[in-house]
Every structure is written in C-alpha cells, then in structure tokens.
Design a protein around this motif. Structure first.
Motif, PDB file in Angstrom:
ATOM      1  N   THR A  80       0.827  -1.206   0.000  1.00  0.00           N
ATOM      2  CA  THR A  80       0.000   0.000   0.000  1.00  0.00           C
ATOM      3  C   THR A  80       0.859   1.253   0.000  1.00  0.00           C
ATOM      4  OG1 THR A  80      -1.803   1.155   1.137  1.00  0.00           O
ATOM      5  CG2 THR A  80      -0.158   0.077   2.535  1.00  0.00           C
ATOM      6  N   THR A  81       0.260   2.357  -0.402  1.00  0.00           N
ATOM      7  CA  THR A  81       0.903   3.661  -0.280  1.00  0.00           C
ATOM      8  C   THR A  81      -0.041   4.635   0.435  1.00  0.00           C
ATOM      9  OG1 THR A  81       0.117   4.340  -2.471  1.00  0.00           O
ATOM     10  CG2 THR A  81       2.355   3.389  -2.324  1.00  0.00           C
ATOM     11  N   ASP A  82      -1.009   4.094   1.154  1.00  0.00           N
ATOM     12  CA  ASP A  82      -1.968   4.903   1.886  1.00  0.00           C
ATOM     13  C   ASP A  82      -1.505   5.052   3.339  1.00  0.00           C
ATOM     14  OD1 ASP A  82      -4.725   4.692   3.707  1.00  0.00           O
ATOM     15  OD2 ASP A  82      -4.842   6.076   2.010  1.00  0.00           O
ATOM     16  N   GLY A  83      -1.285   6.278   3.774  1.00  0.00           N
ATOM     17  CA  GLY A  83      -0.773   6.545   5.108  1.00  0.00           C
ATOM     18  C   GLY A  83      -1.666   6.025   6.216  1.00  0.00           C
ATOM     19  N   LYS A  84      -2.969   6.182   6.078  1.00  0.00           N
ATOM     20  CA  LYS A  84      -3.896   5.707   7.107  1.00  0.00           C
ATOM     21  C   LYS A  84      -3.842   4.188   7.212  1.00  0.00           C
ATOM     22  CE  LYS A  84      -8.549   5.973   8.840  1.00  0.00           C
ATOM     23  NZ  LYS A  84      -9.592   6.933   9.067  1.00  0.00           N
ATOM     24  N   GLU A  85      -3.788   3.516   6.087  1.00  0.00           N
ATOM     25  CA  GLU A  85      -3.701   2.059   6.095  1.00  0.00           C
ATOM     26  C   GLU A  85      -2.402   1.603   6.754  1.00  0.00           C
ATOM     27  OE1 GLU A  85      -3.929  -1.808   3.109  1.00  0.00           O
ATOM     28  OE2 GLU A  85      -4.231   0.191   2.270  1.00  0.00           O
TER      29      GLU A  85
END
Length: 154
Positions: A80-85
C-alpha cells in the motif's frame, strides 16, 4: 554496525518503541500537514486546496511513516501507499495488547522514579500520566488511588 540514520529527532520504529514512536510520528505528521489523512474518514482536504497539493500531502503522509521505520518492517506495508492504512497496520502489529506486554507496561509504571536533579515534579507527573495512558491503551485502567500513590511515594 552503525544504526540507520533518521531525518527525525527521534528513533525509528524498531518493534520495541511503538508507543513513544507513535506519539513522535503524530507530531511530525501534524507539522507536515498530514495528520488529517490518518484521523479523518472523509477527504481531509480544504476546498481551497488544489488536487495536486492534496495528492502531495497524501503521499507525504505515507513517506513520512515509511522513513520513520526500520527497513526490516517495510514488508508489512509494501502492498500500500496509503498513510492511514499503514498507520493501522503498524498499530495492529506493534500496539501493546497482549497480557505479557500489559504486564511490562504496568511494571514500568511502578518503576517510575522521581529524580529531583534531572527533572521537575511537573515532568515526573507527566511521565506518570503518559505511562498510565499507555497502560490504558493496552487494555487496563490503573485505579486513581494507585496513580496517586505512585506520585507521592517517589
């Protein structure tokens, strides 16, 4: 072997320092205008921001966390590249929730000592409060009476 250098003024996440790392990383994310990507459910971008600025801040949220971790943990977040994830993955993997981890935190709470040569009573009280919060986040609430005892016995 020299430790990996960090662009931050605090140690990288190493598996044993999650609680303090989490607080330090939160401050860095706030400083960089990225904390809203972690705490908000909806698009955390003011209407006046351009789409390019929004994308840049969202990527910065991820890269800030990425740079604050030891390399051995990168496989946890490569998909992933999603900060929240990423934030939630690290919480799942490192937040102290087992009974053994809880016991260590409680032990650390009762080992806190006031050293008048190195700190003020206010700083000591804050350290006690922070440890109390860590214990609570791990699933146990220390009774107020024991907190008061810890504060006055040292």
């Amino acid at each position: 072997m020299p430790a990996e250098s960090s662009p931050f003024a605090f140690p990288k996440l190493d598996g044993s320092n999650y609680t303090s790392w989490k607080e330090d990383m939160k401050v860095v994310q706030m400083d960089r205008g990225c904390w809203s990507f972690i705490i908000e459910e909806d698009k955390p971008c003011p209407e006046q921001a351009t789409e390019k600025e929004y994308d840049w801040r969202k990527q910065r949220c991820y890269t800030t966390i990425y740079q604050g971790m030891e390399r051995k943990f990168l496989p946890l977040i490569r998909h992933t590249t999603d900060g929240k994830e990423v934030w939630n993955i690290l919480k799942t993997n490192f937040e102290p929730t087992s009974k053994a981890q809880l016991a260590v935190l409680i032990d650390e709470f009762f080992k806190l000592k006031f050293n008048p040569e190195e700190e003020t009573i206010g700083i000591f009280c804050k350290r006690v409060d922070e440890k109390k919060t860590q214990v609570k986040e791990a699933g146990f609430e220390i009774p107020e009476l024991l907190i008061a005892l810890q504060l006055i016995r040292r």
